[in-house]
Enzyme design. Sequence first.
Site, mmCIF file in Angstrom:
data_model
loop_
_atom_site.group_PDB
_atom_site.id
_atom_site.type_symbol
_atom_site.label_atom_id
_atom_site.label_comp_id
_atom_site.label_asym_id
_atom_site.label_seq_id
_atom_site.Cartn_x
_atom_site.Cartn_y
_atom_site.Cartn_z
ATOM 1 N N ASP A 57 0.877 -1.169 0.000
ATOM 2 C CA ASP A 57 0.000 0.000 0.000
ATOM 3 C C ASP A 57 0.915 1.220 0.000
ATOM 4 O OD1 ASP A 57 -1.671 2.114 0.467
ATOM 5 O OD2 ASP A 57 -2.681 1.217 2.205
ATOM 6 N N TYR A 149 -8.712 14.158 -8.268
ATOM 7 C CA TYR A 149 -7.807 13.564 -9.258
ATOM 8 C C TYR A 149 -7.003 14.658 -9.964
ATOM 9 C CZ TYR A 149 -6.421 10.363 -13.073
ATOM 10 O OH TYR A 149 -5.710 9.599 -13.963
ATOM 11 N N LYS A 153 -3.021 15.189 -9.715
ATOM 12 C CA LYS A 153 -2.191 15.021 -10.918
ATOM 13 C C LYS A 153 -1.434 16.308 -11.251
ATOM 14 C CE LYS A 153 -3.061 10.660 -11.949
ATOM 15 N NZ LYS A 153 -2.012 9.641 -11.764
HETATM 16 N N1 LIG Z 1 -6.538 4.801 -17.848
HETATM 17 C C1 LIG Z 1 -6.412 6.056 -18.214
HETATM 18 O O1 LIG Z 1 -7.101 6.528 -19.110
HETATM 19 C C2 LIG Z 1 -5.389 6.951 -17.539
HETATM 20 C C3 LIG Z 1 -5.188 8.228 -18.090
HETATM 21 C C4 LIG Z 1 -4.257 9.066 -17.482
HETATM 22 C C5 LIG Z 1 -3.541 8.636 -16.386
HETATM 23 N N2 LIG Z 1 -3.756 7.395 -15.873
HETATM 24 C C6 LIG Z 1 -2.974 7.008 -14.700
HETATM 25 O O2 LIG Z 1 -2.272 5.814 -14.966
HETATM 26 C C7 LIG Z 1 -2.055 5.100 -13.740
HETATM 27 C C8 LIG Z 1 -2.528 3.652 -13.899
HETATM 28 O O3 LIG Z 1 -3.920 3.677 -14.155
HETATM 29 P P1 LIG Z 1 -4.721 2.473 -14.857
HETATM 30 O O4 LIG Z 1 -5.656 3.114 -15.805
HETATM 31 O O5 LIG Z 1 -3.784 1.417 -15.307
HETATM 32 O O6 LIG Z 1 -5.596 1.985 -13.602
HETATM 33 P P2 LIG Z 1 -6.018 0.528 -13.060
HETATM 34 O O7 LIG Z 1 -7.172 0.785 -12.164
HETATM 35 O O8 LIG Z 1 -6.149 -0.440 -14.177
HETATM 36 O O9 LIG Z 1 -4.732 0.111 -12.178
HETATM 37 C C9 LIG Z 1 -4.375 0.805 -11.013
HETATM 38 C C10 LIG Z 1 -3.592 -0.121 -10.101
HETATM 39 O O10 LIG Z 1 -3.177 0.631 -8.936
HETATM 40 C C11 LIG Z 1 -3.334 -0.203 -7.803
HETATM 41 N N3 LIG Z 1 -3.465 0.599 -6.575
HETATM 42 C C12 LIG Z 1 -4.489 1.412 -6.212
HETATM 43 N N4 LIG Z 1 -4.254 1.932 -4.995
HETATM 44 C C13 LIG Z 1 -3.051 1.460 -4.580
HETATM 45 C C14 LIG Z 1 -2.257 1.638 -3.408
HETATM 46 N N5 LIG Z 1 -2.696 2.386 -2.377
HETATM 47 N N6 LIG Z 1 -1.059 0.997 -3.319
HETATM 48 C C15 LIG Z 1 -0.626 0.200 -4.331
HETATM 49 N N7 LIG Z 1 -1.332 -0.008 -5.458
HETATM 50 C C16 LIG Z 1 -2.536 0.609 -5.578
HETATM 51 C C17 LIG Z 1 -4.598 -1.011 -8.107
HETATM 52 O O11 LIG Z 1 -4.673 -2.186 -7.294
HETATM 53 C C18 LIG Z 1 -4.419 -1.311 -9.596
HETATM 54 O O12 LIG Z 1 -3.704 -2.518 -9.808
HETATM 55 C C19 LIG Z 1 -2.824 5.874 -12.665
HETATM 56 O O13 LIG Z 1 -1.947 6.719 -11.955
HETATM 57 C C20 LIG Z 1 -3.808 6.694 -13.477
HETATM 58 O O14 LIG Z 1 -4.214 7.868 -12.804
HETATM 59 C C21 LIG Z 1 -4.667 6.546 -16.429
#
Ligand SMILES: NC(=O)c1ccc[n+]([C@@H]2O[C@H](COP(=O)([O-])OP(=O)(O)OC[C@H]3O[C@@H](n4cnc5c(N)ncnc54)[C@H](O)[C@@H]3O)[C@@H](O)[C@H]2O)c1
Length: 251
Positions: A57, A149, A153
Site C-alpha cells: 500500500d 484527481y 495530478k
Molecule cells: N486509464 C487512463 O485513461 C489513464 C489516463 C491518465 C492517467 N492514468 C494514470 O495511470 C495510472 C494507472 O492507471 P490504470 O488506468 O492502469 O488503472 P487501473 O485501475 O487499471 O490500475 C491501477 C492499479 O493501482 C493499484 N493501486 C491502487 N491503490 C493502490 C495503493 N494504495 N497501493 C498500491 N497499489 C494501488 C490497483 O490495485 C491497480 O492494480 C494511474 O496513476 C492513473 O491515474 C490513467
Amino acid sequence: MKERVVVVTGGAQGIGYAIAKRFAEAGDFVAIADLNEEKAMQAARQLGDSARGFRLDITDSSAISAFVKELIEEKGQIDVLVNNAGLQHRDKIEDFPEEMWRQLIDVLLTGPFLMTKAVLPFMKERRNGRIINISSVHGEVATPEKSAYVSAKHGLLGFTKTAAIETATHGITVNAVLPGPVATDLLMRQIHGLMNEHRLSEEEALAAVMYPRQPMQRFIQPEEIANTVFFLASEGAGAITGEEISVSGGM
Ligand SMILES: NC(=O)c1ccc[n+]([C@@H]2O[C@H](COP(=O)([O-])OP(=O)(O)OC[C@H]3O[C@@H](n4cnc5c(N)ncnc54)[C@H](O)[C@@H]3O)[C@@H](O)[C@H]2O)c1
C-alpha cells in the site's frame, strides 16, 4: 545490457502491467508492487523469472520501508521507480466525500512522495536512478467532477520538478508521463458510469466525454505509455529531467 531493478507501483494490471512487461521483456527485474496481492502475484507469474509480485500500500510509509529494505537485501539496488498506482472518484465538489478526497490525494500524490523518499538514499549512494511519475492529461487540464484527481495530478507535476532539481547533480532523473485515455478498469468504470447516468451507449459516452478533446479519436494503448516510460529510463535519456511528456494522441 545489465539487468536493472525496476519498481512499478500498481503494476498488477492496466498501464502498470504494460510497463512491467516492457522492462521484463528487455531483461530487467521488475518488482510489481500493488495493493492487490493476488493480481500482483498473477502478473509476476505471467512475466516469469524476471518479475516478482509484492503486496504494497503506497500510502503506508512503514510498509514502504519494509518493501524497499527487502528488495535492497535481495537485489542490492533499485535503478528505476515508476510511480503508477492510481484510482479515480467522480463527484461534484459539494457532494465529494471528504474521505474519498483524502484517499485520492494519498494514493496519487503522497504515495509517489513516500516511494521517492524511500528509494532516493539508495539511488544517491550509487549516483544512479530514474524516477518516472505517471501523471495524466489531467495534470494540465481540468474536467468537472474530478477535483481530487485533477488536483493530485497537477500536484504530481510540481513534485516531479522539485525532485528533478534536488537530484540533478546525483545521477538521477525525475520525469512525468501524462497519459491520455487508456481503456483500463480505471477509465472503463467512468465510461460505464456515464452510460448509466445519462442512458448513453458506449459510443455515445466516448463521443461525449473523450473524443471532443482527443484529436486522434482513439484510445491510447498501454504499450504506448510503457514505451515512453522505458525510453525515459534508458541511458540515452540521461539529460532529460523535470519534464512532462504527454502520450495522449494530441490532447
Ligand atoms: N486509464 C487512463 O485513461 C489513464 C489516463 C491518465 C492517467 N492514468 C494514470 O495511470 C495510472 C494507472 O492507471 P490504470 O488506468 O492502469 O488503472 P487501473 O485501475 O487499471 O490500475 C491501477 C492499479 O493501482 C493499484 N493501486 C491502487 N491503490 C493502490 C495503493 N494504495 N497501493 C498500491 N497499489 C494501488 C490497483 O490495485 C491497480 O492494480 C494511474 O496513476 C492513473 O491515474 C490513467
